[in-house]
Design a protein around this motif. Structure first.
Motif, PDB file in Angstrom:
ATOM      1  N   MET A 337       0.809  -2.531  -0.879  1.00 56.66           N
ATOM      2  CA  MET A 337      -0.552  -2.303  -0.407  1.00 56.66           C
ATOM      3  C   MET A 337      -0.585  -1.801   1.033  1.00 56.66           C
ATOM      4  O   MET A 337      -1.296  -0.863   1.360  1.00 56.66           O
ATOM      5  N   MET A 338       0.146  -2.491   1.914  1.00 62.18           N
ATOM      6  CA  MET A 338       0.041  -2.145   3.325  1.00 62.18           C
ATOM      7  C   MET A 338       1.351  -1.611   3.896  1.00 62.18           C
ATOM      8  O   MET A 338       1.432  -1.286   5.074  1.00 62.18           O
ATOM      9  N   GLY A 339       2.384  -1.539   3.071  1.00 62.07           N
ATOM     10  CA  GLY A 339       3.672  -1.055   3.557  1.00 62.07           C
ATOM     11  C   GLY A 339       3.645   0.447   3.766  1.00 62.07           C
ATOM     12  O   GLY A 339       2.660   1.123   3.503  1.00 62.07           O
ATOM     13  N   PHE A 340       4.775   0.973   4.287  1.00 58.31           N
ATOM     14  CA  PHE A 340       4.841   2.414   4.506  1.00 58.31           C
ATOM     15  C   PHE A 340       6.191   2.934   4.030  1.00 58.31           C
ATOM     16  O   PHE A 340       7.169   2.181   3.983  1.00 58.31           O
ATOM     17  N   ALA A 341       6.229   4.203   3.670  1.00 58.61           N
ATOM     18  CA  ALA A 341       7.452   4.791   3.132  1.00 58.61           C
ATOM     19  C   ALA A 341       8.445   5.053   4.253  1.00 58.61           C
ATOM     20  O   ALA A 341       8.069   5.384   5.376  1.00 58.61           O
ATOM     21  N   LEU A 342       9.739   4.898   3.938  1.00 61.76           N
ATOM     22  CA  LEU A 342      10.786   5.143   4.922  1.00 61.76           C
ATOM     23  C   LEU A 342      11.452   6.477   4.628  1.00 61.76           C
ATOM     24  O   LEU A 342      11.562   6.882   3.477  1.00 61.76           O
ATOM     25  N   LEU A 343      11.920   7.135   5.699  1.00 61.21           N
ATOM     26  CA  LEU A 343      12.517   8.452   5.520  1.00 61.21           C
ATOM     27  C   LEU A 343      13.915   8.377   4.927  1.00 61.21           C
ATOM     28  O   LEU A 343      14.315   9.233   4.153  1.00 61.21           O
ATOM     29  N   ASN A 344      14.701   7.357   5.328  1.00 62.33           N
ATOM     30  CA  ASN A 344      16.024   7.201   4.725  1.00 62.33           C
ATOM     31  C   ASN A 344      16.443   5.739   4.764  1.00 62.33           C
ATOM     32  O   ASN A 344      15.695   4.894   5.258  1.00 62.33           O
TER      33      ASN A 344
END
Lengths: 510, 323
Positions: A337-344
């Motif tokens: 819900m509140m997390g964010f995507a990581l690039l690697n």
């Protein structure tokens, strides 16, 4: 115990807790490299205390707090500082920022811990300093320096209630749940220390009713401990009941006024993981160098909770959980819900990393094409802050920021309930984040231009003053000359200028 | 979502067909196909993707609601023009789905009502009251504007009970006398009462499925009921009973299906009640003192205009804020 209900929320969000919550917490191995972003808390970035090539021990302070709202950072294992340089940090922006990198030596030599024999004998200021020196920040995700929260000394507040937040309302995350199941005793001890520090009259350990076993475990530990003012409170599972404001409402019926902190209404709310860290710092003398994190999702082979050294790259952690499964699609830090995507996956675990969600294609909320808003109002009935997301969306889309502020945009906690219920699949929270930052930029510019205008006006008045002073001086001079030989003066001046003219013409003819 | 609305309309449609004949069905077919075509054209002209906007079925709902408000014996060009007005003028010229301030079906109805008053007030008699059977042949004849003999028509058409009531009250007759006309049947209004009850069932189903909020139907019915009850108490001989207002005309359809259009309704919970109650009151005002037998369309459009104002003054108390 009487409970209150906040507006809206999502009572029937798929929980996905069982994937990770059935296995006990296990310690992750020492990685070959530890990476420490200097800013992994709210406030100022820490100042490095070490240089490249320096040897460090586990528990050694490698960066110090810079200002009051900041926190020091400690090495989680022994080794050598490799460098201090910009690296990708776990942040939604995907930016790089200064990080201290340590090459570990595998020996794990530690600084000798200095526990306090009996916290009751210590002064409260001493306890606050210990918490600050241990680098403890809110481990529920916000990473606000805990010492600031506990500092009831510089500003005296009448704290009545201490809330230990064990309501893990985000799906998938179960680190606080496992912590309470396995280490309830330490958490209760930590709660006693906090009660002593704050002088609070009551404490609640909030646990959602989807975790009855955890509730039992805490009840049992409380019974053994025989502390009557700490109570376990079972609260309904409604996302986002673990949000600070929503939890305070649920347990006390009180609401935190906008822009204020809970302490001003007599409440301090702290995540149970943070309470555990406080107990470890004071009774064991250990700074915050590790945390419990949930590694879960269909994209990882063995979802589980791991006690991990802060600074461990995520790929080490994934390997420890038997690697990626073949359905991996996206890495998310925090919950869905509140997390964010990581690039690697070379990005490290920081103090605030409560969960690494290795999401499969099905788990990633598929980005359906947004349709126009039909003003159905489902978002408003789901909003736990009781806002009108649809109206906020309408005005933020057309950049009518004064209207958006009038609709209390800054009370939005970005929980994402509105996104989930929207039948038109509009990414509402994204629009609100945009509007918030646009307003901040605008206010900053306004401030800048006010400063510039003030400076300009100050300059104008100074110039005017100088001019007036000059005029005054020359007037005085004239008045002094008026005494008699004014005509002679004039004649002499004409003569001087004539001479000058002749001289210059003579020079040009040469 | 819109599929649920269509399903909830089904019982009402079936009862209407049973009571008023094939005309209902013809209206729906013409209105829906015209509306779909108009929608596709407009989306194409505006450079929008066609598939997602057609498959969300909102245009179908608009067309069906319009068709159900039209007289059951209208020539083909009535639903045709109506659907074009609804989709092209009331919806797309305002910016398409989500941006229209006025209920498209009601705008179309109002335009038709003002432009073609004669065609818009001739309704089929309920099947139990028809002296000449309407039948498929006659319905088709009306549809293509080839009217059969006047005598024949009179056997299966009449003004609506609301119209009849209004005309007779205007002639200083009292309710008791007026209600002896066969048009009113034995209970409330012959034929119409069953249609209203069928819509009511569908509407309650929608509330149960949480497709519509309870505030709007309740507010509208309460608004209409209280004002009509008040006047009924004052003078029952010249004021029709509240039940007549609730089950006659388009009240139930409006309460559960028309006023609940989210795009044009108020969005706050408190606002929805006020919005709907005002529509209910205005329906009574137009029926009683206005120039038209039924006031649903005009009431809805007028209160649509007040929605931004209502929304502004009915914002809920935000967490942590004082009232």
């Amino acid at each position: 115990m009487r409970l209150w209900r906040f507006n809206g929320g999502l009572p029937s969000l798929a929980e996905h807790k069982n994937e990770s919550s059935h296995l006990p917490i296990e310690a992750a191995p020492i990685p070959s490299e530890l990476v420490y972003p200097l800013r992994q808390h709210i406030g100022n970035a820490a100042k490095p205390l070490v240089k490249a090539g320096e040897k460090v021990l586990r528990g050694q302070k490698i960066a110090d707090a810079h200002g009051l709202i900041s926190a020091p950072i400690h090495a989680a294992s022994s080794g050598v500082v490799a460098d201090i340089s910009d690296k990708l940090i776990p942040h939604p922006s995907g930016f790089s920022a200064p990080c201290i990198t340590i090459k570990t030596d595998g020996l794990d030599n530690a600084v000798t811990p200095t526990p306090l024999a009996d916290y009751r004998q210590a002064s409260i200021q001493e306890l606050i300093d210990t918490v600050r020196e241990a680098g403890i920040v809110g481990l529920g995700g916000a990473a606000f320096p805990t010492a600031m929260k506990l500092d009831n000394q510089s500003v005296v507040r009448d704290i009545k209630t201490l809330i230990l937040n064990g309501a893990e309302c985000e799906p998938y995350i179960s680190c606080d749940d496992r912590l309470l199941k396995e280490r309830a005793k330490q958490v209760i001890k930590g709660a006693e220390i906090l009660l002593f520090m704050l002088g609070a009259k009551e404490a609640f350990i909030a646990i959602e009713d989807n975790a009855p076993e955890t509730y039992q475990a805490v009840q049992l530990a409380l019974k053994e401990h025989a502390n009557s003012i700490i109570k376990a409170a079972q609260i309904p599972t409604i996302y986002p009941t673990g949000g600070e404001k929503q939890l305070i409402k649920t347990l006390t019926g009180k609401e935190v006024p906008p822009g204020d902190i809970p302490a001003n209404i007599g409440i301090v709310s702290i995540n149970v993981g943070t309470v555990y860290a406080v107990q470890q710092a004071i009774e064991e003398g250990l700074p915050l160098t590790s945390r419990i994190a949930t590694v879960t999702g269909e994209g990882v082979t063995t979802p589980r909770n791991v006690e991990v050294r802060i600074g461990t790259p995520i790929n080490t952690l994934i390997e420890f959980c038997d690697g990626y499964s073949n359905t991996v699609e996206r890495l998310i830090m925090g919950g869905p819900m509140m997390g964010f995507a990581l690039l690697n996956d070379e990005i490290p675990i920081v103090k605030a990393s409560n969960c690494i969600l290795v999401a499969s294609k099905q788990e990633v909320i598929t980005e359906k094409k947004a349709m126009p808003c039909i003003r159905c109002g489902l978002c408003a009935s789901a909003c736990p802050a009781n806002l009108l997301p649809q109206q906020l969306y309408w005005h933020s889309r057309s950049d009518q920021f004064d209207k958006v502020e009038g609709l209390n945009l800054f009370d939005c906690i970005e929980c994402g309930c509105c996104d989930v219920v929207c039948p038109s699949h509009i990414p509402l929270v994204q629009h609100f984040r945009y509007a918030k930052s646009a307003i901040k930029v605008k206010n900053h510019e306004k401030h800048q231009s006010n400063v510039a205008r003030d400076r300009f006006e100050a300059r104008e008045t100074r110039l005017a003053r100088d001019k007036a002073e000059r005029a005054e001086r020359s007037r005085k001079k004239k008045a002094a000359l008026k005494g008699g030989s004014a005509k002679e003066e004039v004649a002499a001046a004409i003569k001087r200028s004539n001479e000058k003219k002749q001289q210059s013409s003579a020079e040009t003819t040469k | 979502m819109m599929l649920w609305v269509l399903m909830a309309l089904l019982p009402g449609i079936l009862v209407m067909c049973w009571q008023f004949g094939y005309g209902v069905f013809f209206n729906i077919v013409i209105a829906v196909s015209t509306a779909l075509l108009a929608e596709a054209c407009m989306l194409h002209l505006r450079g929008r993707p066609i598939a997602p906007f057609i498959t969300d079925l909102s245009v179908v709902v608009t067309a069906v609601l319009l068709a159900l408000s039209l007289p059951t014996l209208a020539p083909w060009w009535i639903p045709f023009i109506g659907a074009i007005i609804a989709v092209v003028f009331a919806k797309h010229l305002y910016g398409g789905l989500g941006y229209n301030p006025f209920n498209p079906a009601m705008v179309a109805f109002a335009v038709l009502m003002v432009s073609f008053p004669k065609d818009m007030t001739v309704w089929a008699l309920p099947s139990s009251l028809q002296t000449n059977e309407l039948g498929l042949a006659n319905a088709l004849a009306v549809l293509i504007d080839q009217l059969p003999s006047q005598e024949l028509i009179d056997g299966f058409t009449a003004a609506t009970p609301l119209d009849h009531m209004k005309t007779r009250l205007g002639l200083n007759e009292v309710i008791g006398e007026i209600r002896t006309a066969p048009l009113f049947g034995s209970w409330v209004v012959a034929g119409w009462e069953w249609v209203a009850i069928a819509y009511l069932c569908g509407g309650v189903f929608l509330i149960y499925k949480k497709v519509i909020s309870w505030q709007i139907p309740t507010g509208l019915l309460a608004g209409l009921f209280s004002i009509s009850f008040l006047f009924y108490l004052l003078d029952p001989s010249t004021s029709p009973s509240p039940l007549f207002h609730l089950l006659g005309g388009g009240t139930i359809l409006a309460a559960f299906f028309i006023a609940t259009d989210p795009v044009t309704a108020s969005t706050t919970n408190k606002g929805r009640i006020i919005y709907a109650a005002l529509i209910g009151a205005l329906i009574y005002v137009i029926r009683t003192w206005g120039g038209y037998p039924d006031g649903v369309a005009f009431a809805v459009i007028l209160i649509n205009m007040a929605v931004p104002l209502i929304d502004h003054y009915t914002q809920p108390r935000v967490y942590g804020h004082k009232k």
